[in-house]
Design a protein around this motif. Structure first.
Motif: not given
Ligand SMILES: Cc1ncc(COP(=O)(O)O)c(C=O)c1O
Length: 490
Positions: A198-202, A224-226, A273-275, A301-303, A331-336, A341-343
């Motif tokens: 469910r998203g890259a976060q999971m 970094n991505y907090y 890179h986030h941020p 590797e968080d792409d 990777g993430s589909v939520t950004k697309v 849409a948590r994929i």
């Molecule tokens: C660097 C980074 N990784 C992962 C995520 C999480 O993405 P997702 O919405 O696919 O869970 C985010 C969300 O903004 C992000 O900025």
């Protein structure tokens, strides 16, 4: 017979379906005692004629009444109001009983203090919202997704899939992802290297919790991505912060840290890179791979933001090189499509994927199978690729417009580097304009923006935030900039 045509009036302007209006009105008439228990109701054809409605509407209304036990149908006799009504008087639970309010704090000892820098539950009242880099859902093929959803519900094969869920994610989606990821990112993988999350976060959470033991050292960018930092800390890890500059993470600094400490894992965001939005340079990527091989480092590797590039082609992921099984690619589909849409997905060696599946099942027995199957169809028939192409063009224009507006109206106030891709800029405000003040003023002018607190992940206050330009159209970008100008005027 009662004058149903005058007792039941239909309001065509409300959003409530007509059959429900009929059913609700009949319930009200029964409750008021105007229609008595056991009384016969006109047949559906007759009632339809009386009310000048379609017969199907009356059939649906009667079905609703039947389901709620208000009426019964006696074969060859007709439709009757039930003898025993389901509810004669509305019951008030509060009548005569005092219900204590639910306790605000636990009665047992409880000291867990998880906290997020941004209150996730904050209700945003402002009309215009600056997010930290979301796609524009208005451009996404949501109609096609819904069409797939609808057709899937009546599809027998999919029903079977729903009954026998695959904990790695719907097979059709993993299967469709193999050629997609091979052609776009050069990954040499099979379906059993993929897990849908469910998203890259999971995926970040699962990978980190499988890899890390309390006390382990994890190298992360600074800033970094907090949300990743919080996941690693929650797993008990100690963070080693490696500076990030315009070429991405400083790998010389990482090499020095590897000499000093036994680093278990490196978290790297190769694109945008986030941020900071920096892309890891080709040189540093090579250097990083060498370190990975030398120290057998695990890499996440968080792409998350691979699909959007405006100035050059994307770099190939570390995961596409000879990394000797050390890279977990996310990777993430939520950004697309849309953040809702948590994929997302995790690509890893099969033994790791197996464990990740077990861990995920502890908190989530299966993913959103319908959504996954619908997404698989969109991926297979090229809708996702077409959408990525189309939105790349639009976001490219928005980036250029937004940067031009910032240069024209906010130079000296906001310092930023034009990102090569992605959906946001990293806007560092001049110290004369503390972000909490700017955000408060903007809020008064109907613009929501965060106050930069989330990005203070180390000792430094960057007085910065990510401004997502992709989800705002031309007019909205102009409006946002005009509010920012006013909010930073002395
Ligand atoms: C660097 C980074 N990784 C992962 C995520 C999480 O993405 P997702 O919405 O696919 O869970 C985010 C969300 O903004 C992000 O900025």
């Amino acid at each position: 017979m009662l004058p149903f045509q005058t007792l039941i009036s239909i309001d065509k302007k409300t959003s409530m379906p007509v059959y429900l209006q009929v059913a609700n009105r009949l319930i009200a008439l029964i409750r008021e005692g105007i229609i008595k228990p056991g009384a016969a109701l006109p047949g559906s054809r007759e009632m339809a004629a009386l009310l000048q409605l379609h017969r199907k509407t009356i059939v649906a209304a009667y079905e609703e009444l039947y389901t709620q036990d208000w009426i019964q149908t006696i074969p060859r006799k007709g439709v009757f109001v039930a003898q025993h009504l389901p509810e004669v008087k509305p019951r008030k639970f509060t009548q005569g009983v005092s219900i204590p309010p639910y306790a605000g704090n636990t009665g047992f000892p409880f000291s867990r203090q998880l906290s997020l820098p941004t209150p996730a539950t904050r209700i945003i009242k402002q009309r215009l919202v600056i997010n930290d880099g979301f796609p524009d859902m208005r451009l996404a093929p949501m109609d096609l997704l819904l069409r797939e959803y609808r057709s899937l519900i009546s599809n027998k094969t999919v029903q079977a899939v729903m009954e026998r869920p695959d904990p790695a994610g719907v097979y059709a989606l993993r299967e469709a992802m193999v050629p997609h990821l091979t052609t776009t990112r050069g990954l040499s993988i099979q379906t059993n290297n993929i897990m849908i999350t469910r998203g890259a976060q999971m995926a970040i959470y699962l990978a980190a919790n499988l890899l890390l033991q309390p006390g382990d050292y994890v190298a992360v960018g600074e800033p970094n991505y907090y949300m990743a930092n919080l996941v690693f800390e929650q797993a008990g890890a100690r963070l080693i912060k490696i500076p990030v500059d315009e070429y991405g993470m400083d790998i010389d600094a990482l090499a020095a840290a590897c000499k000093k400490k036994k680093i278990r894992m490196v978290y790297v965001i190769p694109h945008h890179h986030h941020p900071t939005t920096a892309t890891l340079s080709a040189n540093r990527r090579m250097q990083l791979l060498e370190l990975v091989r030398q120290y057998k480092l695990a890499v996440i590797e968080d792409d998350y933001d691979f699909s959007f590039h405006y100035d050059s082609a994307p770099i190939l992921p570390l995961a596409s090189t000879q990394h000797e099984g050390c890279v977990i690619y996310i990777g993430s589909v939520t950004k697309v499509m849309t953040p809702s849409a948590r994929i997302g997905f995790m690509i890893a060696p099969e033994n790791f994927i197996k464990q990740a599946i077990y861990l995920r099942r502890l908190i989530d027995l299966r993913g959103d199978n319908l959504m996954e199957a619908a997404m698989a169809a969109l991926l297979r028939n090229g809708d996702i690729s077409r959408h990525i192409k189309k939105s790349n063009k639009v976001y490219h224009q928005r980036r250029d417009l937004f940067c031009a507006l910032l240069d024209e109206h906010l130079s000296g106030v906001i310092n930023y580097r034009k990102p090569a891709g992605g959906m946001a800029i990293w806007a560092q405000f001049h110290p004369k304009h503390p972000l909490p003040v700017v955000a408060a003023r903007a809020a008064e002018m109907n613009l929501f923006m965060n106050d930069g607190a989330s990005y203070i992940t180390g000792k430094t206050n960057y007085n910065a935030l990510r401004i997502g330009f992709a989800s705002l159209n031309e007019k909205e970008l102009q409006e946002a900039v005009s509010i920012l100008v006013r909010a930073t005027r002395k």
